[in-house]
Design a protein around this motif. Structure first.
Motif, PDB file in Angstrom:
ATOM      1  N   SER A 205      86.427  99.064  16.790  1.00  0.00           N
ATOM      2  CA  SER A 205      85.493 100.162  17.036  1.00  0.00           C
ATOM      3  C   SER A 205      84.251  99.665  17.767  1.00  0.00           C
ATOM      4  N   PHE A 206      83.710  98.536  17.322  1.00  0.00           N
ATOM      5  CA  PHE A 206      82.497  97.970  17.912  1.00  0.00           C
ATOM      6  C   PHE A 206      82.664  97.755  19.413  1.00  0.00           C
ATOM      7  N   GLN A 207      83.807  97.169  19.822  1.00  0.00           N
ATOM      8  CA  GLN A 207      83.982  96.853  21.244  1.00  0.00           C
ATOM      9  C   GLN A 207      84.237  98.105  22.069  1.00  0.00           C
ATOM     10  N   ILE A 208      84.956  99.071  21.508  1.00  0.00           N
ATOM     11  CA  ILE A 208      85.166 100.324  22.242  1.00  0.00           C
ATOM     12  C   ILE A 208      83.836 101.021  22.493  1.00  0.00           C
ATOM     13  N   ILE A 209      82.973 101.051  21.477  1.00  0.00           N
ATOM     14  CA  ILE A 209      81.646 101.651  21.657  1.00  0.00           C
ATOM     15  C   ILE A 209      80.848 100.880  22.699  1.00  0.00           C
ATOM     16  N   ASP A 210      80.893  99.559  22.646  1.00  0.00           N
ATOM     17  CA  ASP A 210      80.214  98.744  23.657  1.00  0.00           C
ATOM     18  C   ASP A 210      80.700  99.105  25.064  1.00  0.00           C
ATOM     19  N   ASP A 211      82.001  99.295  25.193  1.00  0.00           N
ATOM     20  CA  ASP A 211      82.569  99.617  26.496  1.00  0.00           C
ATOM     21  C   ASP A 211      82.139 101.005  26.981  1.00  0.00           C
ATOM     22  N   CYS A 212      81.946 101.928  26.047  1.00  0.00           N
ATOM     23  CA  CYS A 212      81.430 103.256  26.413  1.00  0.00           C
ATOM     24  C   CYS A 212      79.952 103.191  26.777  1.00  0.00           C
ATOM     25  N   LEU A 213      79.204 102.364  26.043  1.00  0.00           N
ATOM     26  CA  LEU A 213      77.770 102.224  26.318  1.00  0.00           C
ATOM     27  C   LEU A 213      77.520 101.642  27.698  1.00  0.00           C
ATOM     28  N   ASP A 214      78.467 100.897  28.227  1.00  0.00           N
ATOM     29  CA  ASP A 214      78.319 100.357  29.585  1.00  0.00           C
ATOM     30  C   ASP A 214      78.151 101.483  30.602  1.00  0.00           C
ATOM     31  N   PHE A 215      78.656 102.676  30.250  1.00  0.00           N
ATOM     32  CA  PHE A 215      78.517 103.842  31.132  1.00  0.00           C
ATOM     33  C   PHE A 215      77.357 104.749  30.742  1.00  0.00           C
ATOM     34  N   ILE A 216      77.097 104.883  29.449  1.00  0.00           N
ATOM     35  CA  ILE A 216      76.132 105.908  29.020  1.00  0.00           C
ATOM     36  C   ILE A 216      74.944 105.345  28.252  1.00  0.00           C
ATOM     37  N   GLY A 217      74.894 104.047  28.034  1.00  0.00           N
ATOM     38  CA  GLY A 217      73.770 103.443  27.331  1.00  0.00           C
ATOM     39  C   GLY A 217      72.636 103.090  28.290  1.00  0.00           C
ATOM     40  N   SER A 218      71.541 102.622  27.727  1.00  0.00           N
ATOM     41  CA  SER A 218      70.413 102.161  28.543  1.00  0.00           C
ATOM     42  C   SER A 218      70.515 100.659  28.749  1.00  0.00           C
ATOM     43  N   GLU A 219      69.994 100.184  29.873  1.00  0.00           N
ATOM     44  CA  GLU A 219      70.034  98.750  30.140  1.00  0.00           C
ATOM     45  C   GLU A 219      69.226  97.978  29.102  1.00  0.00           C
ATOM     46  N   LYS A 220      68.193  98.607  28.570  1.00  0.00           N
ATOM     47  CA  LYS A 220      67.382  97.950  27.545  1.00  0.00           C
ATOM     48  C   LYS A 220      68.200  97.696  26.288  1.00  0.00           C
ATOM     49  N   SER A 221      68.959  98.702  25.863  1.00  0.00           N
ATOM     50  CA  SER A 221      69.763  98.533  24.653  1.00  0.00           C
ATOM     51  C   SER A 221      70.968  97.630  24.901  1.00  0.00           C
ATOM     52  N   LEU A 222      71.500  97.669  26.128  1.00  0.00           N
ATOM     53  CA  LEU A 222      72.657  96.836  26.450  1.00  0.00           C
ATOM     54  C   LEU A 222      72.284  95.372  26.598  1.00  0.00           C
ATOM     55  N   GLY A 223      71.073  95.120  27.107  1.00  0.00           N
ATOM     56  CA  GLY A 223      70.660  93.751  27.377  1.00  0.00           C
ATOM     57  C   GLY A 223      71.280  93.180  28.635  1.00  0.00           C
ATOM     58  N   LYS A 224      71.910  94.054  29.434  1.00  0.00           N
ATOM     59  CA  LYS A 224      72.533  93.645  30.692  1.00  0.00           C
ATOM     60  C   LYS A 224      72.601  94.877  31.586  1.00  0.00           C
ATOM     61  N   PRO A 225      72.856  94.714  32.896  1.00  0.00           N
ATOM     62  CA  PRO A 225      72.933  95.886  33.786  1.00  0.00           C
ATOM     63  C   PRO A 225      74.053  96.837  33.387  1.00  0.00           C
ATOM     64  N   LYS A 226      73.809  98.139  33.560  1.00  0.00           N
ATOM     65  CA  LYS A 226      74.854  99.133  33.310  1.00  0.00           C
ATOM     66  C   LYS A 226      75.991  98.969  34.323  1.00  0.00           C
TER      67      LYS A 226
END
Length: 317
Positions: A205-226
């Motif tokens: 679940s954690f990695q699937i959410i991470d993979d979705c956040l790559d599209f809809i998350g903020s760069e600040k929360s991701l810690g890397k470019p979208k």
């Protein structure tokens, strides 16, 4: 009730001291960069699992739990450094990566130094099953890195390939975190079996959410470019789901040459579809199974494990 972070605050201080002592930051660049990576933060999910599970066992063995927790954080840091090389990443946790700032050789050396330091710490724990699990996981993690590299820009990979990748990338380390805490403190096997079911499903679940956040998350929360996964040819669940149902998108993906214009088209198609929503729904199924697995775990540990599950499922909100 305290949060898990509050409950484990003194434990994390002890883990930090173990890491600081073993990294020995000094004038050598590799040592200093390794220690900076630790200080830069991160969720510290893996050592959290080790510490919580360790609380279910023998209190007299808890120093070994702390060592196991430190070693796991160092392994995770090593994989991040090596991932940044594979992905040609400029940023990690909002800071310049070792690879971008100091080059390929220093990044390789830093990752290897973190890994060797992890091995040094764990070697002081006397438990055969722990060492067997640890060594097998190291091999599987490296296999996973190779598997991911082999499938970079592979438009014909299957959904099973994707699930294999995210298991090796994330769920495997969470399972190892649980095993290390359990072995180090002699947790009963029936309890460990339930926790491993939880760990597998949490990790997926954690990695699937991470993979979705790559599209809809903020760069600040991701810690890397979208959009870095797509740009670097790591095709995640939303991409593969849309590929399998849209011939037009599949053609665009096959023709993708890394250009910004083509990348923008792919992103636009994904965001206009329901592929992300359906990926989130799959993640939620994993979360529900994780919750069910720990119904018989003693409090307060069960409550903290449930807290982690809730936080992971709410990261998109």
């Amino acid at each position: 009730m305290k949060t898990a972070k509050q409950y484990l605050a003194s434990d994390f201080e002890a883990v930090g001291e173990i890491i600081k002592e073993n990294l020995d930051p000094n004038e050598i660049l590799v040592n200093s960069k390794s220690y900076e990576l630790f200080k830069s933060g991160g969720k510290k999910i893996r050592p959290t699992f080790t510490l919580l599970v360790g609380r279910l066992g023998d209190p007299e063995k808890y120093q070994d739990v702390l060592k196991a927790s430190a070693s796991l954080e160092l392994i995770h840091m090593a994989t991040l450094v090596h991932d940044d090389i594979i992905d040609n990443s400029r940023l990690r946790r909002g800071r310049s990566t070792v690879y971008y700032e100091h080059g390929y050789l220093q990044a390789i050396n830093t990752g290897n130094y973190l890994l060797s330091t992890s091995l040094s710490i764990v070697s002081t724990i006397k438990h055969k099953a722990l060492h067997e699990a640890f060594s097998k996981a190291i091999r599987d993690i490296v296999d996973g890195e190779i598997f991911q590299l082999d499938h970079q820009f592979d438009t014909h990979q299957t959904l099973d390939d994707y699930y294999t990748k995210i298991y090796r990338k994330t769920a495997l380390l969470i399972e190892l975190s649980i095993k290390m805490g359990a072995y180090a403190s002699n947790v009963e096997q029936r309890i460990l079996d339930a926790l491993l079911i939880y760990g597998y499903h949490i990790g997926m679940s954690f990695q699937i959410i991470d993979d979705c956040l790559d599209f809809i998350g903020s760069e600040k929360s991701l810690g890397k470019p979208k959009f870095s996964d797509l740009q670097n040819g790591h095709y995640t669940l939303p991409v593969l789901m849309l590929r399998d149902e849209s011939q037009n998108f599949s053609r665009k993906l096959n023709a993708f040459d890394g250009s910004r214009e083509q990348l923008d088209e792919l992103i636009e198609d994904i965001l206009a579809s329901d592929a992300i929503d359906r990926s989130i729904a799959i993640s939620n199924v994993y979360i529900d199974k994780a919750r069910s697995a720990i119904a018989d775990i003693d409090e307060p540990i069960r409550g903290y494990l449930m807290e982690i599950a809730e936080k992971l499922s709410n990261r998109l909100n």
